[in-house]
Design an enzyme around this catalytic site. Structure first.
Site, PDB file in Angstrom:
ATOM      1  N   HIS A  91      68.710  11.669 -62.321  1.00 53.04           N
ATOM      2  CA  HIS A  91      69.177  10.500 -61.578  1.00 53.04           C
ATOM      3  C   HIS A  91      68.088   9.901 -60.709  1.00 53.04           C
ATOM      4  CE1 HIS A  91      73.698  11.355 -62.161  1.00 53.04           C
ATOM      5  NE2 HIS A  91      73.251  10.467 -63.008  1.00 53.04           N
TER       6      HIS A  91
ATOM      7  N   ARG B 120      69.234  12.065 -94.380  1.00 54.27           N
ATOM      8  CA  ARG B 120      68.372  13.064 -95.011  1.00 54.27           C
ATOM      9  C   ARG B 120      69.058  14.418 -94.946  1.00 54.27           C
ATOM     10  NH1 ARG B 120      62.647  14.704 -92.623  1.00 54.27           N
ATOM     11  NH2 ARG B 120      63.972  15.720 -91.074  1.00 54.27           N
TER      12      ARG B 120
ATOM     13  N   GLU C 235      56.408  13.853 -99.676  1.00 48.05           N
ATOM     14  CA  GLU C 235      55.793  14.527 -98.530  1.00 48.05           C
ATOM     15  C   GLU C 235      54.707  15.509 -98.931  1.00 48.05           C
ATOM     16  OE1 GLU C 235      58.656  14.928 -95.084  1.00 48.05           O
ATOM     17  OE2 GLU C 235      59.823  15.816 -96.698  1.00 48.05           O
TER      18      GLU C 235
ATOM     19  N   ASN D  28      54.031  12.311 -92.062  1.00 48.30           N
ATOM     20  CA  ASN D  28      53.694  13.454 -91.195  1.00 48.30           C
ATOM     21  C   ASN D  28      53.390  14.668 -92.075  1.00 48.30           C
ATOM     22  OD1 ASN D  28      54.608  11.673 -89.277  1.00 48.30           O
ATOM     23  ND2 ASN D  28      56.578  12.672 -88.984  1.00 48.30           N
ATOM     24  N   ASP D  29      54.302  14.943 -92.989  1.00 48.62           N
ATOM     25  CA  ASP D  29      54.085  16.094 -93.862  1.00 48.62           C
ATOM     26  C   ASP D  29      53.050  15.798 -94.937  1.00 48.62           C
ATOM     27  OD1 ASP D  29      55.554  18.278 -92.897  1.00 48.62           O
ATOM     28  OD2 ASP D  29      57.430  17.316 -93.479  1.00 48.62           O
TER      29      ASP D  29
ATOM     30  N   ARG E 202      50.483  20.150 -88.624  1.00 48.67           N
ATOM     31  CA  ARG E 202      50.812  18.964 -87.839  1.00 48.67           C
ATOM     32  C   ARG E 202      51.136  19.281 -86.384  1.00 48.67           C
ATOM     33  NH1 ARG E 202      56.525  17.052 -90.464  1.00 48.67           N
ATOM     34  NH2 ARG E 202      57.154  16.360 -88.411  1.00 48.67           N
TER      35      ARG E 202
ATOM     36  N   CYS F  61      58.465   6.493 -93.508  1.00 48.10           N
ATOM     37  CA  CYS F  61      59.247   6.894 -92.338  1.00 48.10           C
ATOM     38  C   CYS F  61      58.521   7.916 -91.458  1.00 48.10           C
ATOM     39  CB  CYS F  61      60.628   7.410 -92.739  1.00 48.10           C
ATOM     40  SG  CYS F  61      60.557   8.888 -93.756  1.00 48.10           S
TER      41      CYS F  61
HETATM   42  C1  PEP Z   1      57.573  13.221 -92.277  1.00 46.38           C
HETATM   43  O1  PEP Z   1      57.264  14.364 -92.662  1.00 46.38           O
HETATM   44  O2  PEP Z   1      56.764  12.270 -92.211  1.00 46.38           O
HETATM   45  C2  PEP Z   1      58.957  12.927 -91.870  1.00 46.38           C
HETATM   46  C3  PEP Z   1      59.332  11.718 -91.577  1.00 46.38           C
HETATM   47  O3  PEP Z   1      59.817  13.981 -91.771  1.00 46.38           O
HETATM   48  P1  PEP Z   1      59.795  15.026 -90.528  1.00 46.38           P
HETATM   49  O4  PEP Z   1      58.884  14.465 -89.477  1.00 46.38           O
HETATM   50  O5  PEP Z   1      61.202  15.165 -90.072  1.00 46.38           O
HETATM   51  O6  PEP Z   1      59.261  16.261 -91.188  1.00 46.38           O
HETATM   52 MG    MG Z   2      58.786  15.769 -93.225  1.00 51.33          MG
END
Ligand code: PEP
Ligand code: MG
Length: 603
Positions: free
Chosen positions: A195, A338, A437, A460-461, A471, A508
């Protein structure tokens, strides 16, 4: 990080610079005192008088907050008054007075300590978040019962602007501050949703919370520079550091104004190409943020939160209800659910998984789901049921082979048939897409695209598996390079494979919210980007300034580049022709998206 630098969580934006003033408070010592049987009723009455007096004090603060920060912020004190008057708690104090012949303050202190401990150790983070409110009320009550008043008089004695440093800031103190005297706030405890943080934000006072050891590290009178956006604190800054901070604040403000001005505008490039901007939703509370930022649906609904931190698996009905609810918030746009991406960085306590030496290369994601259909099937049924009357797509993570896709599709078809045979309202089928991925999925992109309704690249993966860089390893952060030529060329290949198959391809991963990377993605032909909801305005701003033709040309060069630096330089140069790069500089305007575990910490 130098020893002049501290880090916390920026909870109220703005740059402040002033000498430090420490605020210390502790609960008062309560003298051991018992009362005679004849005084019991008077003692109980004294307890209730104190509750009334504290409620009156809080009401004064409520009115003050109403005037200074509006009705929503004033609600904080309505909640505090309710907490002060909580009947169950007060009854337990009364019982202690009567049974143990304790004075009102001794009994109150005893119960207060019990409650505080319970909240401190609570699994629900919102209770821990409200500890500062609880402490503030208990302090007022105890002081009143001891015949003392809360001593805020020192506030009136501040003549020059200061930066207040405290262990914990209460909302009651925060609302009495004004920017003229208090340039900024630092506290050891507290989060973005405390708060006091919300009030500091409403009052426009820059604040950084969650800075362990702040009271010890910052000597009274030290000149402190704080950045309430990035959470960075610098002690005894040089004139140069001060000037840099000031310029960053001005630029950030300029960018914010620009982002606000396009809030209601579509994401269209200056040469007319429409880009669909969607939100990545990890937690239910992010749905509102995504809607507010104009997300055109959800490009990645992570579902691990349904399991994390729980001891039992979520029921099919609970899941159906959740997917329906999210989809209802985005009428007219799809929500891509997903399936569970458990393992690696995300293993729930409900799920007993063997220890693995290499979790990211281990039993995770679609592998777990295919091996444990008793977890997977209810999720598939829930998605099919929610998709009966909503635009819901189903996306499979970590696919590395056509067999996995075929097996998952087989299970989906079986569940759809089963639901139909049982007369349950559910979709007969849903668009089933694949996350790209791994390099394996990239190599099979044409075959996967031929068998899938859509693909979405999880950069990311994909970056992690392509570069063999964990990562979530902070030591490798500079080597985690989504703009590495090996990733860039795979992105092109996937886009082309999707085009050949005539299906939609999106991105994504966090990369989709990096302004420099957006040049590449749009230039390669990705017309669907899904990002963390707070990043949507920035992505839209880049899209609206960047002609598709220029992005295409930059992307052509990027796929020919042989080093990450070359890729970056070329894309940056293109972006710099259309936007003021200083506004999006990583050290300046906006914190860079950080790729770590995507799940919230367990309670
Ligand atoms: C990714 O791997 O880029 C992804 C969007 O999935 P997460 O980050 O949930 O592994
Ligand atoms: Mg991923």
């Amino acid at each position: 990080m130098s020893d002049r630098e501290l880090r916390g969580v920026g909870v109220s934006p703005g740059v402040a610079f002033a000498p430090a003033l420490a605020v210390r408070w502790t609960f008062p010592e309560i003298p051991e005192r018992t009362v005679g049987p004849a005084e019991l009723e008077a003692e109980v009455a004294r307890l209730h008088q104190a509750v009334q007096a504290v409620s009156d004090q809080l009401d004064v603060l409520r009115i003050r907050t109403l005037q200074r920060a509006g009705p929503e912020a004033a609600g904080i004190f309505d909640a505090q008054i309710m907490l002060a008057q909580d009947t169950d708690f007060l009854t337990s104090v009364e019982t202690l007075i009567r049974k143990n012949l304790l004075s009102a303050e001794s009994a109150y202190e005893f119960r207060a300590l019990e409650l505080r401990n319970a909240w401190q150790n609570a699994r629900q983070s919102f209770l821990r978040d409200r500890l500062a409110d609880l402490n503030a009320i208990q302090l007022r009550m105890l002081l009143h019962l001891l015949g003392r008043t809360a001593d805020d008089a020192w506030l009136g004695e501040i003549r020059e602007p200061v930066i207040l440093i405290a262990h914990e800031l209460s909302p009651g103190l925060t609302v009495q501050l004004d920017r003229e005297h208090v340039a900024g706030l630092i506290s050891e405890e507290g989060t973005r949703t405390s708060h006091a943080a919300i009030l500091a934000h409403s009052l426009g006072i820059p604040a950084v919370m969650g800075v362990p050891g702040a009271l010890e590290c910052i000597a009274e009178g030290t000149i402190v520079l704080l950045d309430g956006q990035t959470g960075r604190i610098l002690l005894d800054p040089t004139p140069n550091e001060l000037e840099t901070a000031r310029l960053q604040a001005v630029r950030r403000h300029r960018l914010e104004l620009q982002l606000e001005s396009i809030a209601g505008e579509p994401a269209v490039t200056p040469d007319g190409a429409e880009i669909t901007l969607q939100g990545n939703v990890d937690l239910p509370e992010e749905v509102d943020v995504a809607v507010r930022h104009g997300a055109q649906g959800v490009g990645l609904l992570r579902t691990e939160f349904l399991i994390t931190g729980r001891t039992t698996l979520p029921s099919e009905d609970e899941q159906t209800e959740y997917y329906r609810r999210v989809a209802a918030a985005f009428t007219g746009h799809p929500v891509v659910v997903r399936t569970y991406d458990l393992g690696g960085d995300k293993f729930p306590s409900a799920f007993v998984a063997p220890h693995e030496p290499n979790p990211f290369l281990g039993w995770r994601s679609i592998r777990v789901c295919l091996d444990q259909p008793e977890i997977f099937r209810p999720q598939l049924r829930a998605i099919l049921r929610a998709a009966a009357d909503r635009d819901i797509w189903l996306m499979l993570p970590m696919i590395i082979s056509l067999d996995e896709l075929a097996e998952a599709k087989g299970l989906i078809a079986e569940e759809a048939a089963g639901l139909h045979a049982a007369g349950v309202r559910a979709a007969r089928d849903v668009p089933v897409g694949v996350m790209i991925e791994t390099p394996a999925a990239v190599m099979l992109a044409d075959d996967l695209a031929a068998a899938a309704a859509f693909v979405s690249v999880g950069t990311n993966d994909l970056t992690q598996y392509t570069l063999a860089v964990d990562r979530s390893n902070a030591r490798l952060a500079s080597r985690f390079a989504p703009l590495h030529p090996a990733v860039v060329r795979q992105l092109r290949h996937v886009r082309e494979a999707a085009a050949r198959a005539g299906i939609s391809a999106s991105v994504c991963g966090e990369m989709a919210s990096d302004p420099v990377a957006i040049v590449l993605l749009i230039g390669l032909g990705y017309d669907r980007l899904s990002t963390a909801p707070p990043s949507i305005p920035l992505v839209k701003w880049v899209v609206r300034n960047l002609p598709l033709a220029a992005a295409r040309e930059a992307a052509t060069h990027a796929v020919q580049a042989t080093t990450t630096e070359q890729v970056q330089a070329g894309l940056r140069e293109t972006l710099g022709r259309y936007v003021d790069l200083r506004l999006v500089d990583p050290s300046g305007a906006l914190p860079r998206p950080l790729v770590t575990a995507s799940l919230p910490r367990k309670d």
